[in-house]
Design a protein around this motif. Structure first.
Motif, short mmCIF file in Angstrom:
data_model
loop_
_atom_site.label_atom_id
_atom_site.label_comp_id
_atom_site.label_asym_id
_atom_site.label_seq_id
_atom_site.Cartn_x
_atom_site.Cartn_y
_atom_site.Cartn_z
N GLU A 24 0.82 -1.20 0.00
CA GLU A 24 0.00 0.00 0.00
C GLU A 24 0.86 1.25 0.00
O GLU A 24 0.58 2.22 -0.70
N VAL A 25 1.94 1.25 0.79
CA VAL A 25 2.83 2.41 0.85
C VAL A 25 3.53 2.60 -0.48
O VAL A 25 3.67 3.72 -1.00
N ARG A 26 3.98 1.48 -1.09
CA ARG A 26 4.66 1.59 -2.38
C ARG A 26 3.71 2.14 -3.44
O ARG A 26 4.08 2.97 -4.26
N ALA A 27 2.46 1.63 -3.44
CA ALA A 27 1.50 2.10 -4.44
C ALA A 27 1.24 3.58 -4.30
O ALA A 27 1.12 4.32 -5.28
N GLY A 28 1.13 4.05 -3.06
CA GLY A 28 0.88 5.47 -2.84
C GLY A 28 2.08 6.32 -3.17
O GLY A 28 1.94 7.44 -3.64
N ALA A 29 3.29 5.82 -2.95
CA ALA A 29 4.49 6.62 -3.16
C ALA A 29 4.89 6.67 -4.63
O ALA A 29 5.56 7.60 -5.07
N GLU A 30 4.51 5.62 -5.48
CA GLU A 30 5.00 5.53 -6.84
C GLU A 30 3.86 5.64 -7.85
O GLU A 30 3.96 5.12 -8.96
N GLU A 31 2.77 6.25 -7.52
CA GLU A 31 1.62 6.33 -8.42
C GLU A 31 1.93 7.23 -9.59
O GLU A 31 2.39 8.37 -9.43
N GLY A 32 1.67 6.71 -10.80
CA GLY A 32 1.92 7.47 -12.00
C GLY A 32 0.63 7.89 -12.68
O GLY A 32 -0.46 7.69 -12.17
N PRO A 33 0.73 8.47 -13.89
CA PRO A 33 -0.48 8.93 -14.59
C PRO A 33 -1.24 7.78 -15.23
O PRO A 33 -0.67 6.76 -15.61
N TRP A 34 -2.58 7.95 -15.32
CA TRP A 34 -3.45 7.00 -16.01
C TRP A 34 -3.23 5.58 -15.52
O TRP A 34 -3.36 5.32 -14.32
N SER A 54 5.95 -12.26 -4.65
CA SER A 54 5.60 -13.26 -3.64
C SER A 54 6.54 -13.16 -2.43
O SER A 54 6.09 -13.20 -1.28
N LEU A 55 7.84 -13.00 -2.71
CA LEU A 55 8.79 -12.86 -1.60
C LEU A 55 8.53 -11.58 -0.81
O LEU A 55 8.64 -11.57 0.42
N ARG A 56 8.17 -10.51 -1.53
CA ARG A 56 7.89 -9.25 -0.84
C ARG A 56 6.64 -9.39 0.04
O ARG A 56 6.60 -8.90 1.18
N GLU A 57 5.62 -10.05 -0.48
CA GLU A 57 4.41 -10.26 0.32
C GLU A 57 4.70 -11.13 1.53
O GLU A 57 4.18 -10.88 2.63
N ARG A 58 5.52 -12.16 1.34
CA ARG A 58 5.88 -13.01 2.48
C ARG A 58 6.67 -12.23 3.50
O ARG A 58 6.49 -12.41 4.72
N ALA A 59 7.57 -11.35 3.03
CA ALA A 59 8.34 -10.54 3.97
C ALA A 59 7.43 -9.58 4.74
O ALA A 59 7.56 -9.42 5.96
N ASP A 60 6.47 -8.96 4.02
CA ASP A 60 5.52 -8.07 4.69
C ASP A 60 4.67 -8.84 5.69
O ASP A 60 4.42 -8.37 6.81
N SER A 61 4.21 -10.04 5.28
CA SER A 61 3.41 -10.85 6.20
C SER A 61 4.22 -11.26 7.42
O SER A 61 3.72 -11.22 8.55
N LEU A 62 5.47 -11.66 7.18
CA LEU A 62 6.32 -12.04 8.31
C LEU A 62 6.57 -10.86 9.24
O LEU A 62 6.57 -11.02 10.47
N GLU A 63 6.76 -9.67 8.67
CA GLU A 63 6.98 -8.49 9.50
C GLU A 63 5.75 -8.18 10.35
O GLU A 63 5.86 -7.86 11.53
N ARG A 64 4.56 -8.31 9.72
CA ARG A 64 3.34 -8.07 10.50
C ARG A 64 3.18 -9.10 11.61
O ARG A 64 2.78 -8.76 12.74
#
Length: 440
Positions: free
Chosen positions: A6-16, A177-187
């Motif tokens: 969610e943070v990445r999507a908000g920080a790197e949002e581009g046009p269209w 997938s690895l990023r999601e697993r890392a986020d899940s593990l961090e939570r």
């Protein structure tokens, strides 16, 4: 700490439809290159088709700009590239479109079908052009070499982008997938840390309550007896010097006993200071929480076994009798040993009940009953109404109102039942039943 999606999507949002500005700039550059290529190749196409050159260039320019849609509609881009293949234009569009299609999340059967269409389209166009060139004399190659040249050209234009797209797509999905697993593990680690902190806070509160209860049980009984004996000493100091001496000796003995028990408790606290110290959460692994909890539980169990036992009950009643209380002790059932926590709790219940009699019903006759049953031990302390109303206030014994609460906490912690309240005769009764196999 990793960054959540969610943070990445908000920080790197581009046009269209672009997720990032960098992706938008890349696609615009590729579309401009494809438009220039198609516009240049549209010149030859317009001449071969007998059209005006601006018409062919405009057609190529429009077709090349379709590459802007490669991330949103990769299938449309590949279809356009296949459609303009006979006009010998759109090679950049075809290569980039096939790469984007293979790297996307679309089903593999769609990718295979479109890649096959692109392959056969390129094969047919190359075969026809090569055959026409041989017929006109523009190419000096053998006729049997034309199929090989067509297959090689078609494979060169389709296989590399498709294979590269498949590799990049698989790598991207793996990284996600690895990023999601890392986020899940961090939570999960954050939740575990919060729960460990809650358990530690709960353990600290329980330990404070236990220490306060022990201090109350140790001090209240001894000091209450000392106050009673001191009052009796003051009353008989001049009338009966010998009794005054005996009361003074009892006061001294009880004071020494109280000091001894206080020193033992303070010694336990001083010994546990190192274990109670709370390190920074970031410096302690979560596995250490379990080790510390096990050590604390073992230490509490060892300390619990050092408390009073039922064998000292007669001495306790004798001290109250020496203070002028009439106490009757009756024991039912076969006397047998119990777990240290059970015996200590039973002793504390009787001790606190006798202390309350000293405070609130001085001089009242008291009955202490102890019953050894098959699966439990029961105790009851009942006092009759005091002979002289207001005698408890005359002794001036303070009361904090925590004695009954502490007794109920002790008994409930072992799975027992505690009941207290006034009797019909005007006295007070304290009853408790503790399971014989209660776990500490």
């Amino acid at each position: 700490m990793t960054t959540t999606g969610e943070v990445r999507a908000g920080a790197e949002e581009g046009p269209w439809w672009w997720g990032r500005w960098r992706s938008a700039l890349l696609d615009i550059s590729l579309a401009a290159l494809s438009a220039m290529e198609c516009a240049v190749e549209g010149i030859q196409f317009s001449r071969d088709a007998g059209l005006f050159v601006p018409v062919g260039m405009a057609f190529g320019l429009f077709a090349g700009l379709t590459l802007l849609l490669r991330r949103r509609w990769p299938v449309a881009v590949v279809l356009v590239s296949v459609a303009i293949t006979p006009a010998q234009m759109g090679f950049v569009m075809g290569v980039v479109g096939l790469y984007t299609l293979a790297a996307s999340e679309l089903p593999r059967r769609i990718t295979a079908a479109l890649a096959g269409m692109s392959f056969f389209g390129m094969f047919i166009v190359t075969y026809v052009r090569a055959h026409q060139g041989v017929v006109r004399g523009d190419l000096s190659i053998a006729g049997g070499f034309i199929p090989f040249l067509s297959v090689t050209t078609a494979l060169g234009m389709t296989a590399p982008p498709v294979l590269l797209g498949l590799y990049i797509g698989a790598r991207r999905r793996l990284m996600e997938s690895l990023r999601e697993r890392a986020d899940s593990l961090e939570r999960e680690l954050m939740l575990l840390a919060e729960r460990a902190e809650e358990r530690a806070e709960w353990a600290r509160n329980e330990e404070r309550t236990r220490i306060a209860r022990e201090m109350h049980d140790v001090v209240a009984h001894r000091v209450s007896l000392m106050v009673v004996h001191a009052a009796a000493l003051q009353a008989v100091a001049r009338k009966d010097p010998e009794k005054a001496v005996r009361n003074a000796a009892l006061v001294g003995d009880m004071g020494r006993q109280a000091l001894t028990e206080l020193r033992e408790m303070l010694g336990v606290l001083r010994t546990g200071e190192g274990a109670v110290a709370r390190p920074a959460p970031s410096a302690v692994p979560l596995a250490a929480v379990g080790v510390a909890a096990a050590a604390a539980a073992s230490r509490v169990a060892e300390e619990s076994s050092e408390g009073p036992c039922l064998a000292e009950l007669e001495e306790l009643i004798g001290q109250s009798a020496a203070a002028g209380m009439v106490v009757n002790l009756s024991v039912e059932g076969e006397v047998r040993p119990y777990a240290p926590m059970v015996e200590q709790t039973a002793y504390r219940v009787v001790q606190e009940a006798l202390t309350n009699v000293h405070k609130h019903a001085a001089g009242a006759k008291t009955h202490v009953r102890l019953a050894h049953r098959t699966a439990e031990i029961a105790m009851q302390v009942e006092n009759e109404p005091p002979p002289e109303p207001g005698s408890a206030r005359a002794v001036r014994l303070p009361s904090g109102g925590n004695g009954l609460v502490g007794m109920k906490e002790r008994v409930s912690a072992l799975g027992g039942v505690f009941v207290s309240g006034p009797t019909d005769a005007g006295g007070f009764r304290v009853s408790a039943v503790i399971p014989a196999q209660a776990a500490a």
